[in-house]
Design a protein around this motif. Sequence first.
Motif, PDB file in Angstrom:
ATOM      1  N   PRO A 226       0.752  -1.299  -0.090  1.00  0.00           N
ATOM      2  CA  PRO A 226       0.047   0.043  -0.092  1.00  0.00           C
ATOM      3  C   PRO A 226       0.730   1.388   0.051  1.00  0.00           C
ATOM      4  N   PHE A 227       2.066   1.136   0.499  1.00  0.00           N
ATOM      5  CA  PHE A 227       2.876   2.500   0.259  1.00  0.00           C
ATOM      6  C   PHE A 227       3.855   2.479  -0.935  1.00  0.00           C
ATOM      7  N   GLU A 228       3.370   3.471  -1.674  1.00  0.00           N
ATOM      8  CA  GLU A 228       4.385   3.620  -2.813  1.00  0.00           C
ATOM      9  C   GLU A 228       5.724   3.963  -2.658  1.00  0.00           C
ATOM     10  N   SER A 229       6.065   4.366  -1.509  1.00  0.00           N
ATOM     11  CA  SER A 229       7.282   4.917  -0.937  1.00  0.00           C
ATOM     12  C   SER A 229       8.273   3.703  -0.840  1.00  0.00           C
ATOM     13  N   LYS A 230       7.778   2.398  -0.907  1.00  0.00           N
ATOM     14  CA  LYS A 230       8.523   1.208  -0.956  1.00  0.00           C
ATOM     15  C   LYS A 230       8.670   0.619  -2.169  1.00  0.00           C
TER      16      LYS A 230
END
Length: 374
Positions: A226-230
């Motif tokens: 869910p986290f695009e930062s990853k």
Amino acid sequence: MKITAAVLMRDGITKNFAAEAPLEVREVDLAPPGRGEVLIRVGAAGVCHSDLSVINGTRPRPLPMALGHEASGYVEKIGEGVDDLKVGDHVVCIFAPGCRHCNPCAEGRPALCERAAKHHGVGELMTGARRLSMDGQPINHHVGVSAFATHAVLDRRSLVKVEHDLPAHVSALFSCAMLTGAGAVFNTARILPGQTVAVIGLGGVGLSAVLGAAAAGAGRVIAIDPFESKMDAARSMGATDCIKADGDTIQAVRDMTNGGVDCAIELAGSVKALETAYEITRRGGLTVTAGLPHPDQRMALNALKLVAEERTLKGSYIGSCVPQRDLPRMFALYEQGKLPVEKMLSHRIRLDEINLAMDRLNDGTAIRQIVDFS
């Protein structure tokens, strides 16, 4: 001896860890190693979701307890009966050791050891002892390790000697993240070159699975979180495609893989994530889960599809690994540049920052944080 350790005094805390301070960094007493035990100086300890699960109550454990289970360190003292280690040896801690005598151990499955489960479940070392205390009262050990501390006493079977020249902050990441994530790829899924693999959940364990899938020669590695930062981290570790986990994930994966992946590996610790993994697995494919959701959660499973599509659903605990066998192999792959675990290291912290680290872990703003005792 007197040591400093992060002790969990109360659980059921689900947010604002820095403010609530469930982990108290205290001076505690550590007794010398008994028969079959080893005293180590902790070099580095990883902050894993399994530690957070004890704090928030997802995995209830007896309190008070000194947390920390992913770690490496250096031998300082050896108990009676230990003749294969010496002072100064570099070792990695293993939270699921084998007694070598019960049925699972006899089958080559030490992660399922009955003796370890019995003792660790009540906060003891596998020898049956507790070596930690505070104000005259015993402190429980976390799965036989308790590495959020300057020193620890462990059962000899909870240690694997490191023969390779690795710094402690790197070797510690193999203790849990790599064994669980890459192990799920190598041992549980047995990924073959060219196969398509999806990994759901891009924490330290999930990214270890991405590394493992790339090292195994997977033709396509789809990373889902869910986290695009990853996503950038996943791409740097071998992911060929990255998809944000949302309501369109299942259809997106099916469309890009002509019906589903050969193997989907769930490492988010969420039943919803596991159901997604099952739905993006192709007919005749394999779904693996190494996540640890709350024990009360249940999965909805289409039994007809399981039969009619010849699906396989497998659990994987500590990557179905035999640590004494698998760690040397993983260290060799690291030295060849095929398992660059340092890419997942997002923070190196002090022990007194441990509650803040739990906030980062809970918020998804960190990948792998290391408590650095060097």
